[in-house]
Design a protein around this motif. Structure first.
Motif, PDB file in Angstrom:
ATOM      1  N   SER A 111       0.840  -1.193   0.000  1.00  0.00           N
ATOM      2  CA  SER A 111       0.000   0.000   0.000  1.00  0.00           C
ATOM      3  C   SER A 111       0.874   1.241   0.000  1.00  0.00           C
ATOM      4  O   SER A 111       2.016   1.213   0.466  1.00  0.00           O
ATOM      5  N   PHE A 112       0.323   2.323  -0.533  1.00  0.00           N
ATOM      6  CA  PHE A 112       0.957   3.634  -0.414  1.00  0.00           C
ATOM      7  C   PHE A 112       0.666   4.244   0.953  1.00  0.00           C
ATOM      8  O   PHE A 112       1.273   5.243   1.318  1.00  0.00           O
ATOM      9  N   ALA A 113      -0.269   3.674   1.680  1.00  0.00           N
ATOM     10  CA  ALA A 113      -0.659   4.203   2.987  1.00  0.00           C
ATOM     11  C   ALA A 113       0.111   3.489   4.095  1.00  0.00           C
ATOM     12  O   ALA A 113      -0.091   2.287   4.318  1.00  0.00           O
ATOM     13  N   PRO A 114       0.978   4.186   4.829  1.00  0.00           N
ATOM     14  CA  PRO A 114       1.701   3.541   5.927  1.00  0.00           C
ATOM     15  C   PRO A 114       0.777   2.903   6.959  1.00  0.00           C
ATOM     16  O   PRO A 114       1.095   1.835   7.498  1.00  0.00           O
ATOM     17  N   THR A 115      -0.366   3.514   7.218  1.00  0.00           N
ATOM     18  CA  THR A 115      -1.297   2.945   8.195  1.00  0.00           C
ATOM     19  C   THR A 115      -1.815   1.584   7.746  1.00  0.00           C
ATOM     20  O   THR A 115      -2.055   0.702   8.573  1.00  0.00           O
ATOM     21  N   ALA A 116      -1.991   1.409   6.452  1.00  0.00           N
ATOM     22  CA  ALA A 116      -2.462   0.126   5.932  1.00  0.00           C
ATOM     23  C   ALA A 116      -1.418  -0.959   6.161  1.00  0.00           C
ATOM     24  O   ALA A 116      -1.740  -2.082   6.575  1.00  0.00           O
ATOM     25  N   VAL A 117      -0.157  -0.639   5.886  1.00  0.00           N
ATOM     26  CA  VAL A 117       0.923  -1.599   6.115  1.00  0.00           C
ATOM     27  C   VAL A 117       1.014  -1.939   7.604  1.00  0.00           C
ATOM     28  O   VAL A 117       1.175  -3.101   7.986  1.00  0.00           O
TER      29      VAL A 117
END
Length: 253
Positions: free
Chosen positions: A153-159
């Motif tokens: 993901s481009f979203a750190p929160t998703a990772v």
């Protein structure tokens, strides 16, 4: 998810999408037959919670229909044609693609799943993807190297959500160089790999060594030119995403 100097391994970006319509079974089947080491897909949730392989927020570009994926139910989306006109294609679900990968007997192939953000349903996409991986028995691999699935993901929160819920699944934090040169975001969320664009890699080739120094692999997108494939090999990139896996594999031989 490991790579070495003999690589890189080749990931089919939305399937063999230079030759077949993206995110169709035909594109992924061709990629497997061309020897791809991994398959990449983008996933979104329909209004009624189905996980579908669609890159854009809307289906207008890739289907005969129109509208926003998250505002349409699965049955409506399934009624559109996702082919190229000459070759009709059904809406592809994540379950369809997982089944294709697990049923492929020639060699183990990894599935690189990108969760899109920002989206209407927020963190629900990661929860649904992990539930699907559990259903197929691939959410808890013995090690990251032996995992059949990778979450990106481009979203750190998703990772971070994936690392917290499924710590043995490899993860890729996608994005620009700010994520990698200082190592901050990737370290904070525990990503096992960084995912720069080929443009970023050309401008900052030290990304690969810096990632390796922190114990992370590098996944580079989208690599379609021979000179860029050679650059990735010289730098020691672990995985490269390409729209033409057959040609890229030939270049690497």
């Amino acid at each position: 998810m490991s790579g070495d100097r003999r690589g890189p391994f080749v990931v089919a970006h939305r399937g063999a999408s230079e030759e077949k319509k993206e995110h169709t079974l035909a594109a992924y089947d061709l990629a497997l037959r061309e020897g791809a080491d991994g398959l990449e897909c983008d996933v979104r949730l329909t209004r009624d919670g189905h996980i579908v392989c669609v890159h854009d927020r809307r289906v207008d570009r890739t289907s005969t229909g129109t509208g926003i994926v998250s505002e349409l139910d699965y049955e409506t989306l399934k009624g559109f044609d996702y082919g190229d006109g000459a070759e009709p294609a059904d809406l592809l679900t994540l379950a369809d693609l997982i089944s294709l990968v697990l049923d492929w007997n020639s060699k183990p192939t990894k599935l690189f799943i990108e969760t899109k953000h920002p989206v209407r349903y927020g963190s629900l996409i990661e929860s649904k993807v992990l539930a699907e991986l559990h259903r197929f028995g691939i959410a808890q691999p013995a090690s990251a190297d032996h995992s059949r699935a990778v979450i990106m993901s481009f979203a750190p929160t998703a990772v971070w959500r994936v690392r917290r819920s499924a710590p043995m699944l490899p993860t890729v934090l996608l994005g620009d160089t700010s994520h990698y040169l200082g190592g901050g975001a990737a370290t904070t969320v525990g990503a096992t790999a960084v995912g720069p664009s080929i443009k970023s890699l050309r401008e900052h080739p030290s990304i690969v060594d810096r990632a390796a120094a922190s114990g992370r692999a590098t996944y580079c997108w989208t690599v379609d030119e021979k000179a860029d494939v050679e650059l990735c090999r010289e730098l020691g990139v672990g995985w490269i995403a390409t729209n033409n896996p057959g040609r890229t594999k030939a270049w690497l031989e």
